[in-house]
Design a protein around this motif. Structure first.
Motif, PDB file in Angstrom:
ATOM      1  N   CYS A  70       0.839  -1.203   0.000  1.00  0.00           N
ATOM      2  CA  CYS A  70       0.000   0.000   0.000  1.00  0.00           C
ATOM      3  C   CYS A  70       0.879   1.260   0.000  1.00  0.00           C
ATOM      4  CB  CYS A  70      -0.928  -0.018   1.204  1.00  0.00           C
ATOM      5  SG  CYS A  70      -2.017   1.409   1.303  1.00  0.00           S
ATOM      6  N   VAL A  79      -2.254   0.226  -7.515  1.00  0.00           N
ATOM      7  CA  VAL A  79      -3.227  -0.458  -6.678  1.00  0.00           C
ATOM      8  C   VAL A  79      -2.651  -1.816  -6.295  1.00  0.00           C
ATOM      9  CG1 VAL A  79      -5.549  -1.448  -6.633  1.00  0.00           C
ATOM     10  CG2 VAL A  79      -5.142   0.716  -7.808  1.00  0.00           C
ATOM     11  N   ASP A  80      -2.899  -2.226  -5.056  1.00  0.00           N
ATOM     12  CA  ASP A  80      -2.407  -3.513  -4.589  1.00  0.00           C
ATOM     13  C   ASP A  80      -3.217  -4.631  -5.228  1.00  0.00           C
ATOM     14  OD1 ASP A  80      -1.422  -5.712  -3.255  1.00  0.00           O
ATOM     15  OD2 ASP A  80      -2.033  -5.055  -1.258  1.00  0.00           O
ATOM     16  N   ASP A  81      -2.579  -5.324  -6.156  1.00  0.00           N
ATOM     17  CA  ASP A  81      -3.167  -6.518  -6.753  1.00  0.00           C
ATOM     18  C   ASP A  81      -2.025  -7.489  -7.061  1.00  0.00           C
ATOM     19  OD1 ASP A  81      -1.965  -5.586  -9.143  1.00  0.00           O
ATOM     20  OD2 ASP A  81      -3.853  -4.912  -9.987  1.00  0.00           O
ATOM     21  N   ALA A  82      -2.377  -8.675  -7.509  1.00  0.00           N
ATOM     22  CA  ALA A  82      -1.357  -9.707  -7.754  1.00  0.00           C
ATOM     23  C   ALA A  82      -0.338  -9.255  -8.793  1.00  0.00           C
ATOM     24  CB  ALA A  82      -2.029 -11.011  -8.180  1.00  0.00           C
ATOM     25  N   TYR A  84       0.660  -6.180  -9.490  1.00  0.00           N
ATOM     26  CA  TYR A  84       1.587  -5.199  -8.924  1.00  0.00           C
ATOM     27  C   TYR A  84       2.551  -5.871  -7.954  1.00  0.00           C
ATOM     28  CZ  TYR A  84       3.621  -1.072  -6.841  1.00  0.00           C
ATOM     29  OH  TYR A  84       4.516  -0.140  -6.403  1.00  0.00           O
ATOM     30  N   ARG A  85       2.050  -6.806  -7.164  1.00  0.00           N
ATOM     31  CA  ARG A  85       2.937  -7.516  -6.235  1.00  0.00           C
ATOM     32  C   ARG A  85       4.023  -8.273  -7.003  1.00  0.00           C
ATOM     33  NH1 ARG A  85       0.109  -9.460  -0.663  1.00  0.00           N
ATOM     34  NH2 ARG A  85      -1.003  -7.524  -0.237  1.00  0.00           N
ATOM     35  N   ALA A 135      -0.751 -12.246  -3.433  1.00  0.00           N
ATOM     36  CA  ALA A 135      -1.999 -11.544  -3.780  1.00  0.00           C
ATOM     37  C   ALA A 135      -2.605 -10.973  -2.503  1.00  0.00           C
ATOM     38  CB  ALA A 135      -2.975 -12.507  -4.436  1.00  0.00           C
ATOM     39  N   PRO A 136      -3.308  -9.859  -2.637  1.00  0.00           N
ATOM     40  CA  PRO A 136      -3.963  -9.267  -1.443  1.00  0.00           C
ATOM     41  C   PRO A 136      -5.082 -10.151  -0.905  1.00  0.00           C
ATOM     42  CG  PRO A 136      -4.320  -7.893  -3.406  1.00  0.00           C
ATOM     43  CD  PRO A 136      -3.503  -9.077  -3.813  1.00  0.00           C
TER      44      PRO A 136
END
Length: 136
Positions: A70, A79-82, A84-85, A135-136
């Motif tokens: 975040c 945005v925090d998503d798989a 981006y991670r 993933a979040p």
């Protein structure tokens, strides 16, 4: 658990130069300050997690990862998503490469700056935690 991302030397150099050009070169001082503050936040947060005995694969580490992703998202407008991670994981692996650390030590020496402290233990933990929580 995802395995370590394999990045070519050319890609690693591109990422490092992109970082240097974007934060050291012509970057606005506010951008440099934001990245510096983010680095401090990651270091402080991970050091607290490690001191508390939170293992990277634990559910508690998932909360730490979420908070740090975040924070990255706030700085880099993501945005925090798989996806981006996954991208963040690849960048952290480049940042944690001993050649990258050596590059920044040499850059500091050449420019008369204080050499940055090692972030290897912090990045080792963060990378392991991010691999366990993709993933979040």
């Amino acid at each position: 658990m995802p395995e370590q991302t394999t990045i070519s030397d050319a890609e690693r150099r591109r990422i490092v130069h992109e970082f240097v050009d974007g934060t050291v070169g012509d970057a606005h001082p506010e951008v440099v300050a934001m990245v510096r503050d983010l680095t401090h936040r990651v270091r402080d947060t991970v050091e607290l997690a490690r001191a508390a005995g939170i293992a990277p694969e634990s559910p508690r580490a998932g909360h730490v990862v979420a908070a740090l992703v975040c924070a990255y998202g706030e700085v880099f407008d993501r945005v925090d998503d798989a996806a981006y991670r996954s991208a963040l994981l690849a960048r952290l692996e480049v940042a944690n490469d001993p050649r990258t650390e050596r590059y920044f030590q040499l850059l500091a020496t050449v420019n008369g700056w204080t050499a940055p402290p090692t972030l290897t233990p912090v990045l080792d933990w963060f990378i392991a935690a991010l691999r366990h929580h993709p993933a979040p």
